[in-house]
Design a protein around this motif. Sequence first.
Motif, PDB file in Angstrom:
ATOM      1  N   TYR B  47       9.076  63.420  18.819  1.00  0.00           N
ATOM      2  CA  TYR B  47       9.725  62.106  18.718  1.00  0.00           C
ATOM      3  C   TYR B  47       8.698  61.039  18.338  1.00  0.00           C
ATOM      4  O   TYR B  47       8.963  60.174  17.514  1.00  0.00           O
ATOM      5  N   PHE B  48       7.499  61.144  18.944  1.00  0.00           N
ATOM      6  CA  PHE B  48       6.440  60.168  18.679  1.00  0.00           C
ATOM      7  C   PHE B  48       6.038  60.188  17.208  1.00  0.00           C
ATOM      8  O   PHE B  48       6.006  59.138  16.543  1.00  0.00           O
ATOM      9  N   PHE B  49       5.767  61.376  16.657  1.00  0.00           N
ATOM     10  CA  PHE B  49       5.330  61.451  15.256  1.00  0.00           C
ATOM     11  C   PHE B  49       6.456  61.072  14.295  1.00  0.00           C
ATOM     12  O   PHE B  49       6.203  60.460  13.250  1.00  0.00           O
ATOM     13  N   ASN B  50       7.699  61.447  14.650  1.00  0.00           N
ATOM     14  CA  ASN B  50       8.827  61.050  13.794  1.00  0.00           C
ATOM     15  C   ASN B  50       8.996  59.533  13.765  1.00  0.00           C
ATOM     16  O   ASN B  50       9.272  58.953  12.716  1.00  0.00           O
ATOM     17  N   TRP B  51       8.798  58.894  14.917  1.00  0.00           N
ATOM     18  CA  TRP B  51       8.893  57.426  14.978  1.00  0.00           C
ATOM     19  C   TRP B  51       7.787  56.779  14.159  1.00  0.00           C
ATOM     20  O   TRP B  51       8.017  55.829  13.424  1.00  0.00           O
ATOM     21  N   LEU B  52       6.569  57.344  14.311  1.00  0.00           N
ATOM     22  CA  LEU B  52       5.428  56.799  13.573  1.00  0.00           C
ATOM     23  C   LEU B  52       5.657  56.862  12.070  1.00  0.00           C
ATOM     24  O   LEU B  52       5.388  55.910  11.343  1.00  0.00           O
ATOM     25  N   ASN B  53       6.154  58.014  11.619  1.00  0.00           N
ATOM     26  CA  ASN B  53       6.266  58.233  10.181  1.00  0.00           C
ATOM     27  C   ASN B  53       7.545  57.702   9.569  1.00  0.00           C
ATOM     28  O   ASN B  53       7.522  57.077   8.506  1.00  0.00           O
ATOM     29  N   TRP B  54       8.684  57.954  10.219  1.00  0.00           N
ATOM     30  CA  TRP B  54       9.983  57.624   9.616  1.00  0.00           C
ATOM     31  C   TRP B  54      10.711  56.481  10.298  1.00  0.00           C
ATOM     32  O   TRP B  54      11.723  56.006   9.769  1.00  0.00           O
ATOM     33  N   GLY B  55      10.247  56.096  11.480  1.00  0.00           N
ATOM     34  CA  GLY B  55      10.966  55.054  12.211  1.00  0.00           C
ATOM     35  C   GLY B  55      12.273  55.562  12.792  1.00  0.00           C
ATOM     36  O   GLY B  55      13.213  54.800  13.019  1.00  0.00           O
TER      37      GLY B  55
END
Lengths: 67, 130
Positions: B47-55
């Motif tokens: 979830y953290f990396f998806n938020w960082l990359n795609w919002g």
Amino acid sequence: MENRIKEYREKSGLSQGKLAEKCNVSRQTINAIENNKYDPSLQLAFDIARTLKVTMEELFISEKGGK
Amino acid sequence: MNKTKKIIALITFVVFLSIAGFSLYKWIKFKTVDAGSIFFSFLALSYFFNWLNWGHHEGGGEKDELDRHIETQSAKIGYYVLMILSGLILFISEGTGKFNNIDNYPLVIVVGLTFITVPITEFVYSKKYK
């Protein structure tokens, strides 16, 4: 594939963001294409050429011998 | 990335740290490993990396063609990284480099599947164009 998008974009007085908006892509996409990091799809290439009012041959330089 | 998205990314990272930290604490203190906390710590990290990359926590949202190109290339690279990691986990967890001494057959099958998944998928997908 090299291109002259930056040159024609600046001649048209458009920013990367404005060109991106007209072609329905992000500014990062236009930036990546201008810096030869990404080759656009045929549809996007046509959209950019149409927006900048130039032909595809003028915009893109084939690596296999000149324009 | 606007301020709200940065805060949400930070929260997901804190959630990951909390769950992973709790699992680590239990392992060190009580010598017990909880599969649930391992699973949910990985989920929080994704979830953290998806938020960082795609919002977006699941990697969704509106994407243009460069985003889709990034996704496709990352999927290919990620597949080979996963193949190497599964092999490493097999040999490290079994504590041997010899196939004849390995007892964890389900994990051997998983490692084997990583070799055949792409060729079979390519074979089936190529039928669409031939």
